[in-house]
Design a protein around this motif. Sequence first.
Motif, short mmCIF file in Angstrom:
data_model
loop_
_atom_site.label_atom_id
_atom_site.label_comp_id
_atom_site.label_asym_id
_atom_site.label_seq_id
_atom_site.Cartn_x
_atom_site.Cartn_y
_atom_site.Cartn_z
N ALA A 112 0.83 -1.20 0.00
CA ALA A 112 0.00 0.00 0.00
C ALA A 112 0.87 1.26 0.00
CB ALA A 112 -0.93 -0.01 1.20
N LEU A 113 1.96 1.24 0.74
CA LEU A 113 2.87 2.38 0.76
C LEU A 113 3.57 2.54 -0.59
CD1 LEU A 113 4.42 1.98 4.31
CD2 LEU A 113 3.00 3.89 3.53
N ALA A 114 3.94 1.42 -1.20
CA ALA A 114 4.58 1.49 -2.52
C ALA A 114 3.68 2.18 -3.53
CB ALA A 114 4.96 0.09 -2.99
N ASP A 115 2.36 1.95 -3.41
CA ASP A 115 1.41 2.61 -4.30
C ASP A 115 1.45 4.13 -4.13
OD1 ASP A 115 0.61 0.16 -5.26
OD2 ASP A 115 -1.22 0.06 -4.04
N MET A 116 1.87 4.58 -2.94
CA MET A 116 1.98 6.02 -2.67
C MET A 116 3.38 6.55 -2.98
SD MET A 116 0.15 6.31 1.07
CE MET A 116 -1.46 5.60 1.43
N GLY A 117 4.27 5.67 -3.42
CA GLY A 117 5.64 6.09 -3.69
C GLY A 117 6.50 6.18 -2.45
N VAL A 118 6.11 5.45 -1.41
CA VAL A 118 6.82 5.48 -0.13
C VAL A 118 7.46 4.11 0.13
CG1 VAL A 118 6.61 5.81 2.37
CG2 VAL A 118 5.25 7.22 0.80
N ALA A 119 8.74 4.10 0.42
CA ALA A 119 9.45 2.85 0.71
C ALA A 119 9.18 2.42 2.15
CB ALA A 119 10.94 3.02 0.50
N TYR A 120 8.94 1.13 2.34
CA TYR A 120 8.71 0.57 3.68
C TYR A 120 9.94 -0.19 4.14
CZ TYR A 120 6.88 -2.54 7.33
OH TYR A 120 6.69 -3.23 8.50
N HIS A 121 10.35 0.07 5.37
CA HIS A 121 11.46 -0.66 5.98
C HIS A 121 11.03 -1.13 7.37
CE1 HIS A 121 14.37 0.96 3.00
NE2 HIS A 121 13.64 2.07 3.09
N CYS A 122 11.56 -2.24 7.80
CA CYS A 122 11.32 -2.68 9.18
C CYS A 122 12.65 -3.08 9.81
CB CYS A 122 10.32 -3.83 9.24
SG CYS A 122 10.83 -5.34 8.40
N MET A 123 12.78 -2.77 11.09
CA MET A 123 14.02 -3.05 11.80
C MET A 123 14.03 -4.42 12.45
SD MET A 123 14.77 0.73 13.41
CE MET A 123 16.20 0.15 14.33
N SER A 124 12.85 -5.01 12.65
CA SER A 124 12.76 -6.36 13.17
C SER A 124 11.47 -6.99 12.67
CB SER A 124 12.80 -6.38 14.71
OG SER A 124 11.71 -5.66 15.26
N GLN A 125 11.42 -8.31 12.70
CA GLN A 125 10.27 -9.02 12.16
C GLN A 125 9.78 -10.09 13.13
OE1 GLN A 125 10.31 -9.96 7.87
NE2 GLN A 125 12.49 -9.43 7.91
N GLY A 126 8.46 -10.25 13.16
CA GLY A 126 7.87 -11.24 14.04
C GLY A 126 8.36 -12.65 13.77
#
Length: 227
Positions: free
Chosen positions: A177-191
Amino acid sequence: MPFDQNKFNQFVLDQGIVGFFPQPIKLVSGRMSSWYVNWRNVSSDVFSMDQLVQFVLAFVKEKKIPVHCFYGTPDGATKLAVLCQFQWAKKQSDYGPAKYPLAMGRKTPKDHGDPKDRLFVGAPSGQVVVLEDVTTTGGSLLKTVQKLREQDIEVTAAIALTNRNEVMDDGRHVRDALADMGVAYHCMSQGIQLLPLAFQQLQPGKKIAQSIKAEFDEFGEQPVSLS
């Protein structure tokens, strides 16, 4: 310091960020879950917050994320964003008067005044990186990004401290959904990485393990291994 994924995961565990419920409870997302990710303990302690800020700044540097202003989601990461902005800006070669904003969003907008005063206690500007503590369905993060875009504020990236690795109701992840807005998503940790470590540490039992595996079968990006 360079960003070290193993050290950050251990920081998460040491701070008690990830844990388990004896019985499933409803999360902010509206979903029932037997495990939680709660950054409140860190956000209420100066020493721990200082450590977290250093991890965030190291992560941004490693990923080469362009940033002029850190901005926290009003419900989850306001204090973290302010501290990151303060420490990051002071390290810049052009640091000086009126160079870098110190931005905060209002959870409830004022009903009067200039639009940016109604929405912000100091408006973000330049290349904005939005910080969020946890993403499940990503509703609050998406709402925050959309509000910024409506004010013609450039959001270049969003960083979640922890990604629960769940999809939205339409089967997509918040990164899509963020990519559709042109925004890169990053996460520092994952479940999917933290859960096996927390399970080994806390030993919550077979019943909770079965419940969590069922959650990931229904909502997860992929199945989870707790061993």
